[in-house]
Motif scaffolding. Structure first.
Motif, short mmCIF file in Angstrom:
data_model
loop_
_atom_site.label_atom_id
_atom_site.label_comp_id
_atom_site.label_asym_id
_atom_site.label_seq_id
_atom_site.Cartn_x
_atom_site.Cartn_y
_atom_site.Cartn_z
N ASP A 3 0.75 -91.32 57.30
CA ASP A 3 1.58 -90.91 56.37
C ASP A 3 2.80 -90.67 57.16
OD1 ASP A 3 2.06 -88.19 56.69
OD2 ASP A 3 0.99 -87.53 54.89
N PHE A 130 -0.59 -94.58 52.64
CA PHE A 130 0.76 -94.39 53.33
C PHE A 130 0.63 -95.13 54.74
CE2 PHE A 130 0.32 -89.99 51.15
CZ PHE A 130 1.09 -90.17 50.27
N TRP A 160 5.24 -92.99 49.29
CA TRP A 160 5.87 -91.74 49.02
C TRP A 160 7.13 -92.27 47.98
CZ3 TRP A 160 3.39 -87.14 49.40
CH2 TRP A 160 3.05 -87.10 50.53
N ASN A 166 10.38 -85.01 46.38
CA ASN A 166 9.13 -84.58 47.07
C ASN A 166 9.74 -83.31 47.65
OD1 ASN A 166 6.71 -86.02 47.44
ND2 ASN A 166 8.44 -87.61 47.71
N PHE A 193 9.76 -92.82 53.38
CA PHE A 193 10.26 -93.22 52.31
C PHE A 193 10.54 -94.64 52.23
CE2 PHE A 193 10.50 -88.73 53.01
CZ PHE A 193 9.75 -88.20 52.18
N GLY A 196 10.02 -96.10 48.51
CA GLY A 196 10.29 -95.21 47.48
C GLY A 196 10.91 -96.00 46.31
N GLN A 222 1.55 -80.30 47.29
CA GLN A 222 1.22 -80.47 48.93
C GLN A 222 1.11 -79.25 49.53
OE1 GLN A 222 1.28 -83.65 49.73
NE2 GLN A 222 1.12 -83.67 51.97
N SER A 280 5.01 -82.42 45.29
CA SER A 280 4.84 -83.61 45.92
C SER A 280 4.75 -84.78 44.81
CB SER A 280 3.95 -83.69 47.01
OG SER A 280 2.48 -84.03 46.59
N ALA A 282 3.83 -89.07 44.92
CA ALA A 282 3.53 -90.28 45.33
C ALA A 282 3.50 -91.61 44.60
CB ALA A 282 2.25 -90.54 46.22
#
Length: 293
Positions: A3, A130, A160, A166, A193, A196, A222, A280, A282
């Protein structure tokens, strides 16, 4: 893959090749803690994907192979899964853990998913937790992912959401910004990211030959370094496992100690009975491979 959580460069940008060296070594050194930290997202994506007995699957950026092993169990002996990662040390760990668990319908390849065609392709399904945000040339890479799938095959990836969505990330970076000058973010640069922006993801997939994707948000807590860590443990994990450790490497010992102290204070304000938890977000992206010409 892993990730975005570790980084090899001062500007925060990562390419897939970084994972073949220091970033892969760091991930391996902290494998269990990192897995505990992102396991809830991987579990949710696996449930969303809903694998069935007999399916063939490729797991892109498989890291230490935790998701690959779960997929192998889901598809059963009539199915199979190939985990692909660019890091030799992580693939070594993935193979060892699969052997220890006596999983037969699983294989691993050290390769760059941007250009490789894994043995057994084309597959029914493609999975990535990720592992798809680090491609240096994303349009070509996603076209290669499309070629890994049969016509009508299904892709399920987690990426993410943007940094501003986040707080687990922005809270740490706010601490760091008090001690070092942070480089300006580069939109869509390889890294945590990069994917995103949902319009960008849709364009990548459309150009690669996928049908219109379905994109849903996953939101949760998270826990820094996994459940159970206190503020000091979370600060140690952050500096040893995440990219903040790279960004403060030019500070003298007193400067690095000051960063650690500030992280502890910030994390102490977010301690819960389950650990140091921050919000967090995703994105789960599902798309089907359209017919090729």
């Amino acid at each position: 893959m892993k990730d975005d959580l570790t980084s090899a460069s001062d500007d925060g940008a990562l390419t897939a090749s970084d994972w073949a060296g220091a970033s892969g070594e760091r991930w391996l050194a902290n494998l269990d803690s990192l897995e505990r930290m992102i396991e809830p997202i991987g579990t949710a994506l696996l449930s969303h994907a809903g694998y069935r007995q007999g399916e063939s699957v490729v797991d892109i950026g498989c890291g230490g192979g935790w998701t690959t092993r779960q997929i192998a169990r889901a598809v059963g002996p009539e199915g199979g899964v190939v985990g692909v990662d660019i890091s030799p040390v992580l693939i070594g760990a993935a193979r060892e853990r699969a052997r220890d668990e006596e999983i037969a319908n699983i294989a691993f390849e050290v390769a760059d998913a941007a250009s490789v065609m894994p043995a057994g392709a084309p597959f029914d399904r493609l999975f990535s937790r990720f592992g798809s945000m680090f491609f240096a040339v994303p349009y070509a890479a996603f076209a290669n992912l499309r070629r890994m799938l049969v016509n009508g095959g299904r892709l399920d990836i987690a990426v993410w959401a943007p940094p501003g969505e986040n707080p687990w990330f922005t809270a740490m970076m706010s601490v760091l910004a008090r001690h070092v000058e942070l480089p300006p973010p580069v939109p869509r640069a390889p890294g945590p990211f990069a994917l995103g922006e949902t319009d960008y993801v849709r364009d990548l997939l459309g150009n690669a030959g996928f049908d219109e994707p379905d994109i849903i948000a996953w939101e949760g807590t998270q826990y820094i370094g996994g459940r159970g860590n206190g503020a000091e443990e979370a600060a140690s994990f952050t500096l040893e496992s995440l990219h903040i450790g790279d960004l403060i490497k030019n500070l003298d010992p007193s400067g690095q100690a000051a960063v650690r102290d500030d992280l502890i204070r910030m994390f102490a304000g977010r301690e819960t009975p389950e650990g140091v938890g921050l919000p967090s977000k995703a994105l789960f992206v599902t798309a089907y491979a359209g017919r090729t010409a």
